[in-house]
Design a protein around this motif. Sequence first.
Motif, short mmCIF file in Angstrom:
data_model
loop_
_atom_site.label_atom_id
_atom_site.label_comp_id
_atom_site.label_asym_id
_atom_site.label_seq_id
_atom_site.Cartn_x
_atom_site.Cartn_y
_atom_site.Cartn_z
N VAL A 1 46.74 44.52 44.16
CA VAL A 1 45.86 45.31 45.54
C VAL A 1 46.62 46.44 45.94
CG1 VAL A 1 46.76 43.66 47.39
CG2 VAL A 1 44.80 44.88 47.68
N GLU A 2 45.87 47.27 46.65
CA GLU A 2 46.56 48.47 47.13
C GLU A 2 46.60 48.15 48.46
OE1 GLU A 2 44.65 52.47 45.86
OE2 GLU A 2 43.28 50.71 45.10
N PRO A 3 48.03 48.31 49.20
CA PRO A 3 47.97 48.03 50.65
C PRO A 3 47.18 49.17 51.61
CG PRO A 3 49.95 47.72 49.75
CD PRO A 3 49.18 48.26 48.54
N ALA B 1 54.92 55.24 41.82
CA ALA B 1 54.93 56.73 40.98
C ALA B 1 54.86 57.93 42.03
CB ALA B 1 53.91 56.64 39.82
N LYS B 2 53.83 58.58 41.89
CA LYS B 2 53.66 59.73 42.66
C LYS B 2 54.83 60.12 43.65
CE LYS B 2 48.70 59.55 42.96
NZ LYS B 2 47.82 58.60 42.46
N GLY B 3 54.98 59.62 44.68
CA GLY B 3 56.16 60.32 45.75
C GLY B 3 57.42 60.00 45.15
N LEU C 1 51.49 44.68 44.35
CA LEU C 1 51.10 45.48 44.92
C LEU C 1 50.91 46.98 44.36
CD1 LEU C 1 52.68 44.70 48.46
CD2 LEU C 1 50.55 44.02 47.54
N ASP C 2 49.87 47.58 44.53
CA ASP C 2 49.88 48.81 43.97
C ASP C 2 50.14 49.96 45.26
OD1 ASP C 2 49.17 51.36 43.00
OD2 ASP C 2 47.46 51.08 42.03
N GLU C 3 51.57 50.54 45.08
CA GLU C 3 51.82 51.36 46.04
C GLU C 3 52.20 52.68 45.50
OE1 GLU C 3 54.52 50.76 49.44
OE2 GLU C 3 53.80 48.69 49.58
N ILE C 4 51.60 52.84 44.39
CA ILE C 4 51.77 54.27 43.80
C ILE C 4 51.39 55.60 44.78
CG2 ILE C 4 50.56 55.80 41.90
CD1 ILE C 4 50.39 53.04 40.38
N GLN C 5 50.42 55.19 45.62
CA GLN C 5 50.13 56.14 46.43
C GLN C 5 50.77 56.06 47.81
OE1 GLN C 5 45.93 58.84 48.01
NE2 GLN C 5 46.20 57.86 45.89
N CYS C 6 50.74 54.87 48.33
CA CYS C 6 51.13 54.43 49.84
C CYS C 6 52.56 54.17 49.97
CB CYS C 6 50.08 53.51 50.34
SG CYS C 6 50.51 51.83 49.83
N ALA D 1 39.11 49.83 44.32
CA ALA D 1 40.64 49.88 44.04
C ALA D 1 40.60 51.08 43.00
CB ALA D 1 40.91 48.73 43.18
N PHE D 2 41.71 51.67 42.87
CA PHE D 2 41.98 52.47 41.61
C PHE D 2 43.60 52.35 41.32
CE2 PHE D 2 43.90 56.55 39.84
CZ PHE D 2 42.95 56.77 38.63
N HIS D 3 43.66 51.85 39.96
CA HIS D 3 44.73 51.73 39.57
C HIS D 3 45.41 52.39 38.26
CE1 HIS D 3 45.17 48.45 42.24
NE2 HIS D 3 44.02 47.65 41.93
N GLY D 4 44.60 53.25 37.90
CA GLY D 4 44.81 54.14 36.68
C GLY D 4 43.84 54.16 35.61
N ARG D 5 44.20 55.04 34.47
CA ARG D 5 43.25 55.19 33.37
C ARG D 5 43.50 54.79 32.08
NH1 ARG D 5 38.72 58.75 35.34
NH2 ARG D 5 39.68 60.15 36.99
N ASN E 1 56.64 56.64 33.22
CA ASN E 1 56.30 58.19 33.75
C ASN E 1 55.19 58.34 34.58
OD1 ASN E 1 58.21 59.24 31.55
ND2 ASN E 1 56.75 57.62 30.35
N SER E 2 54.38 57.49 34.94
CA SER E 2 53.32 57.54 35.67
C SER E 2 52.66 56.37 36.17
CB SER E 2 52.16 58.13 34.69
OG SER E 2 51.62 57.06 33.76
N GLY E 3 51.84 56.64 37.30
CA GLY E 3 51.27 55.24 37.94
C GLY E 3 50.42 54.25 37.00
N THR E 4 49.63 54.91 36.11
CA THR E 4 48.87 54.33 35.10
C THR E 4 49.86 53.31 34.31
OG1 THR E 4 47.09 55.83 34.96
CG2 THR E 4 47.62 54.52 32.99
N GLU E 5 50.95 53.75 33.96
CA GLU E 5 51.93 53.04 33.12
C GLU E 5 52.42 51.76 33.89
OE1 GLU E 5 54.65 55.51 30.26
OE2 GLU E 5 53.49 56.83 31.53
N GLY F 1 43.72 54.55 48.23
CA GLY F 1 43.75 55.94 48.27
C GLY F 1 42.43 56.45 47.96
N GLU F 2 42.48 56.44 46.63
CA GLU F 2 40.92 57.20 46.00
C GLU F 2 39.73 56.61 46.39
OE1 GLU F 2 41.74 59.55 43.93
OE2 GLU F 2 43.92 59.14 44.52
N GLY F 3 39.84 55.43 46.61
CA GLY F 3 38.63 54.61 47.31
C GLY F 3 38.13 55.21 48.56
C1 LIG Z 1 47.22 57.88 41.48
C2 LIG Z 1 47.29 56.32 41.21
C3 LIG Z 1 47.27 55.42 40.15
C4 LIG Z 1 47.25 56.23 38.94
O1 LIG Z 1 48.50 57.35 38.77
P1 LIG Z 1 48.80 58.31 37.28
O2 LIG Z 1 50.14 58.66 37.73
O3 LIG Z 1 47.75 59.27 37.54
O4 LIG Z 1 48.57 57.64 36.16
C5 LIG Z 1 47.27 54.31 40.32
N1 LIG Z 1 47.17 53.62 41.47
C6 LIG Z 1 46.93 54.34 42.55
C7 LIG Z 1 47.10 53.75 43.96
C8 LIG Z 1 47.07 55.88 42.54
O5 LIG Z 1 47.15 56.52 43.54
#
Ligand SMILES: *Cc1c(COP(=O)(O)O)cnc(C)c1O
Length: 402
Positions: free
Chosen positions: A189-191, A251-253, A222-227, A137-141, A103-107, A194-196
């Motif tokens: 790694v995020e390609p 996730a996100k998009g 790869l963390d492509e949650i944002q990109c 990096a940002f991978h979730g909470r 349901n989310s990027g964190t998951e 984003g948050e960083g």
């Molecule tokens: C937003 C984001 C997450 C976390 O996603 P959530 O849906 O807020 O849990 C993880 N990794 C990246 C690269 C993000 O941009």
Amino acid sequence: MTSGSAPTAAIAPVLPTYNRAAVSFERGHGARAYTPEGEEYLDFGSGVAVNSCGHAHPHLVKALTEQAEKIWHTSNVYQMPGQTRLAERLIAHSFADTVFFCNSGTEASELAIKMARKFHAASGHPEKFHIITFTGAFHGRSLGALAATGNDKYLDGFGPPLSGFDQVEFGDLKAAEAAIGPHTAAIYVEPVQGEGGVMPATHEFLRGLRKLCDAHGLLLMLDEIQCGMGRTGKLFAYEWAGIAPDIMALAKGLGGGFPIGAVLATANAAKGMVAGTHGSTFGGNPLATAVGNAVLDVVLADGFLDNVQRQSLNLKQSLERLKDLHPTLISDVRGSGLMMGLKCKVQNTDVQKAIVEQKLLVLTAGDNVVRLLPPLIVTHEDVTEAIAKIERALVALEHAKA
Ligand SMILES: *Cc1c(COP(=O)(O)O)cnc(C)c1O
């Protein structure tokens, strides 16, 4: 009345963990969002890269409402045809052989971490559970994703972080190699960070990480949650580097505003994830996958990603021009596709505020950056209007400084 012994100070009805702007939005259409008073904003934040198809896209609205009249939720204890279809389509357009929906990027990050550990355990090496991650990096909470994020600002006060994460400098291939040991399972790694601070990894760096993983028997995650999902002008950001990961978080998009996340993996990387090893009550339910399939219809349509690439170039060139005109405010334009950052010479929050005052929604990011994430349906006219608003904001800031 309080439940504890000491009286407690008043607290907001919603847990006050966000710094919220005063404004709210009642409806939206395309790249525009409207306040209850009817004020129009051009939305270059897209709910943090979520509203990939803009607001109230008719194809998404139709998919959601049609599904809502059939069935909302069943359970992953039954067959899920919409989920299977979305998985098959993601597989057809990526490196992957299999998909898990959450349901989310964190998951998604959480499962990527679990999958890497399980892969090595299933290969007879349970001692290989460390994951190499990168500064910025940002991978979730969740506690796992947070440990992968490795940012003291977010970790403080939450007890000992989950062990097994080795963080090295983003972009430093030598440091990544030096961090590999007998306990290493994977690299995450995020390609494009984003948050960083909207920081793309170089193609050489990503190719180098792929080579390191191959040489040492590690999984590239790869963390492509944002990109991902078209944000960089290709469906997935890794395509630009000409490499493929073993595991990828999305996730996100993916849901265009409906909460859905996914982990894509090769059959090999997923070999440990047999029945009972992971699950989710809501993950990939009929509403979420109906919308996810509709997002794919839009993003995979002929010419859609070409427009993303065209508007990206247009936006980037226009921002470069603004940087040249306002060198005391902007020092750098960076990013990839429709994920752009303005590195500021003054406080980024002041620049953001001045831009939002011109009725253009933008975000901030780490490293003193103002972040632009327009919806992928953005037009040439939208970009022209956004640039005019940013220019007015920069001029206003210069006058205020003078
Ligand atoms: C937003 C984001 C997450 C976390 O996603 P959530 O849906 O807020 O849990 C993880 N990794 C990246 C690269 C993000 O941009």
